[in-house]
Scaffold this motif. Structure first.
Motif, PDB file in Angstrom:
ATOM      1  N   TYR A  43       0.833  -1.200   0.000  1.00  0.00           N
ATOM      2  CA  TYR A  43       0.000   0.000   0.000  1.00  0.00           C
ATOM      3  C   TYR A  43       0.871   1.255   0.000  1.00  0.00           C
ATOM      4  O   TYR A  43       0.638   2.187  -0.776  1.00  0.00           O
ATOM      5  N   THR A  47       0.966   4.075  -3.023  1.00  0.00           N
ATOM      6  CA  THR A  47       0.600   5.475  -2.832  1.00  0.00           C
ATOM      7  C   THR A  47       1.779   6.414  -3.085  1.00  0.00           C
ATOM      8  O   THR A  47       1.589   7.523  -3.592  1.00  0.00           O
ATOM      9  N   ASN A  50       1.925   7.132  -6.739  1.00  0.00           N
ATOM     10  CA  ASN A  50       0.660   7.638  -7.279  1.00  0.00           C
ATOM     11  C   ASN A  50      -0.160   6.563  -7.985  1.00  0.00           C
ATOM     12  O   ASN A  50      -0.764   6.809  -9.026  1.00  0.00           O
ATOM     13  N   ASP A  52      -3.286   3.948  -7.332  1.00  0.00           N
ATOM     14  CA  ASP A  52      -4.385   3.627  -6.430  1.00  0.00           C
ATOM     15  C   ASP A  52      -4.318   2.128  -6.147  1.00  0.00           C
ATOM     16  O   ASP A  52      -4.553   1.315  -7.037  1.00  0.00           O
ATOM     17  N   PHE A  54      -6.226   0.180  -4.790  1.00  0.00           N
ATOM     18  CA  PHE A  54      -7.488  -0.526  -4.970  1.00  0.00           C
ATOM     19  C   PHE A  54      -7.749  -0.871  -6.439  1.00  0.00           C
ATOM     20  O   PHE A  54      -8.599  -1.701  -6.740  1.00  0.00           O
ATOM     21  N   ASP A  55      -7.008  -0.251  -7.356  1.00  0.00           N
ATOM     22  CA  ASP A  55      -7.145  -0.617  -8.763  1.00  0.00           C
ATOM     23  C   ASP A  55      -6.781  -2.070  -9.002  1.00  0.00           C
ATOM     24  O   ASP A  55      -7.323  -2.722  -9.890  1.00  0.00           O
ATOM     25  N   ARG A  60     -12.695   0.445  -6.275  1.00  0.00           N
ATOM     26  CA  ARG A  60     -12.965   0.674  -4.845  1.00  0.00           C
ATOM     27  C   ARG A  60     -14.253  -0.001  -4.416  1.00  0.00           C
ATOM     28  O   ARG A  60     -15.198  -0.136  -5.184  1.00  0.00           O
TER      29      ARG A  60
END
Length: 62
Positions: A43, A47, A50, A52, A54-55, A60
């Motif tokens: 995670y 982040t 850059n 996501d 959750f992609d 999401r």
């Protein structure tokens, strides 16, 4: 330490130790802890780059 190095140096050996001593509560606890920590590493790297995280899960959850 990046997620790949953490996986290779910490997670894999810990899971192998648990596999060898499946009845050990200590090994079970450590296995869960390092997998949880690996998710945190992934995670954080996502982040920082850059991305996501959750992609990777197909979007999401609401």
């Amino acid at each position: 330490m990046n997620a790949r190095d953490f996986h290779d140096e910490i997670v894999e050996p810990t899971l192998k130790e648990f596999d060898a001593d499946f009845g050990s509560r200590r090994c079970a606890f450590l296995a869960v802890a390092v997998v949880d920590s690996l998710v945190a590493h992934i995670y954080a790297e996502a982040t920082q780059n850059n991305i996501d995280p959750f992609d990777f899960l197909g979007g999401r959850y609401v």
